[in-house]
Write a protein that holds these residues in place. Structure first.
Motif, mmCIF file in Angstrom:
data_model
loop_
_atom_site.group_PDB
_atom_site.id
_atom_site.type_symbol
_atom_site.label_atom_id
_atom_site.label_comp_id
_atom_site.label_asym_id
_atom_site.label_seq_id
_atom_site.Cartn_x
_atom_site.Cartn_y
_atom_site.Cartn_z
ATOM 1 N N MET A 1 0.821 -1.210 0.000
ATOM 2 C CA MET A 1 0.000 0.000 0.000
ATOM 3 C C MET A 1 0.859 1.267 0.000
ATOM 4 N N ARG A 2 1.993 1.212 0.687
ATOM 5 C CA ARG A 2 2.889 2.374 0.670
ATOM 6 C C ARG A 2 3.511 2.558 -0.708
ATOM 7 N N LEU B 1 -1.104 4.503 -1.083
ATOM 8 C CA LEU B 1 -2.484 4.394 -0.614
ATOM 9 C C LEU B 1 -2.605 4.380 0.897
ATOM 10 N N VAL B 2 -1.487 4.534 1.604
ATOM 11 C CA VAL B 2 -1.551 4.582 3.056
ATOM 12 C C VAL B 2 -2.304 5.842 3.488
ATOM 13 N N ALA C 1 -6.959 1.641 1.021
ATOM 14 C CA ALA C 1 -6.094 0.648 1.649
ATOM 15 C C ALA C 1 -6.866 -0.297 2.547
ATOM 16 N N PHE D 1 -3.710 1.462 9.079
ATOM 17 C CA PHE D 1 -3.525 2.171 7.816
ATOM 18 C C PHE D 1 -4.013 3.614 7.846
#
Length: 277
Positions: A131-132, A136-137, A142, A216
């Motif tokens: 995700m990072r 998208l964090v 996420a 997240f």
């Protein structure tokens, strides 16, 4: 056994079931009663099962401590997207594993089943790195993106679809139907109780999910209700606990209403699964 003995045994079973039902519903009733009570009357022993007088003041204080409406919208948005996506992907994969023949089908399905025993805590690090990498964090994407593939949903619908007679597929193929037509026009209408039951499971799990949003999400405006309840508990300090009970009641009620609306389909799914096993 005589007829009288059967009747007494039936009454005894009914009595045990009623007692068990009351024990199961008692915490929910106590939660709602406490949320409607004044702080001084909330934790009396023995507990009061009827608030005197009932008050909505505790519910009015919840939005003053946390952005409850925004958190509820975030939770609803994530739960709806997760449920819709998981139902779609589970139906497609379940149809493939139950109706199509391709190399490695059974081996791939066995690997999917093995994934059910892997704790979610073991997957959070690689998923967080992914995700990072996707930037998208601290976004709601996420939360729902990894949940679009539900292994339990694939297994559940695969077993349900496998119980539907293949003669229906063959008749549709003779009429010139393709796989997508068979899935959406023949299989899924017959599997509606199973879809409803799975939808309730997925929605409830997403609505009550605390671990994933806690990892997240960091922005307060993007947090979900379970994370908000924890922040409310910390924000209250020495305040009345009945406000927290009121917030919990607001979180529990949507799931309760959802079950009451779809309870017939849910019970039909469980019953038909038992009959077809």
């Amino acid at each position: 056994m005589t007829g009288g003995a059967y009747r007494w045994r039936g009454r005894l079973i009914d009595l045990v079931l009623v007692a068990g039902g009351l024990l199961m519903i008692a915490p929910l009733v106590w939660l709602i009663v406490t949320a409607l009570s004044e702080p001084i009357d909330a934790f009396q022993l023995p507990p009061r099962w009827i608030p005197r007088p009932p008050s909505l003041e505790n519910f009015r204080q919840v939005p003053d401590l946390i952005p409850f409406a925004q958190m509820a919208w975030n939770s609803l948005q994530i739960a709806v997207i997760t449920t819709a996506g998981a139902l779609l992907t589970s139906a497609l994969a379940a149809y493939a594993f139950s109706r199509l023949r391709f190399p490695g089908r059974d081996q791939i399905f066995s690997v999917l089943l093995a994934a059910l025993v892997v704790p979610v805590q073991l997957t959070v690090v690689p998923v967080f790195i992914l995700m990072r990498w996707l930037d998208l964090v601290d976004t709601t994407v996420a939360i729902w993106l990894p949940a679009l593939v539900n292994v339990f949903g694939i297994f559940f619908l695969r077993q349900y679809i496998a119980s539907i007679p293949r003669e229906l597929d063959e008749a549709a193929i003779m009429d010139g139907a393709g796989h997508f037509w068979i899935l959406f026009r023949v299989i899924l209408p017959l599997a509606r109780p199973g879809l409803t039951a799975l939808g309730i499971f997925v929605f409830e799990a997403s609505w009550n999910n605390f671990f994933w949003p806690y990892i997240f999400l960091s922005s307060p405006e993007k947090m979900t209700l379970p994370v908000g309840l924890v922040s409310l508990q910390g924000a209250m300090g020495g305040g009345p606990a009945v406000v927290l009970f009121a917030a919990i009641t607001l979180v529990v009620l949507p799931i309760l209403v959802l079950f009451l609306i779809f309870q017939r389909s849910f019970i039909a799914s469980i019953a038909s699964t038992g009959l077809r096993a």
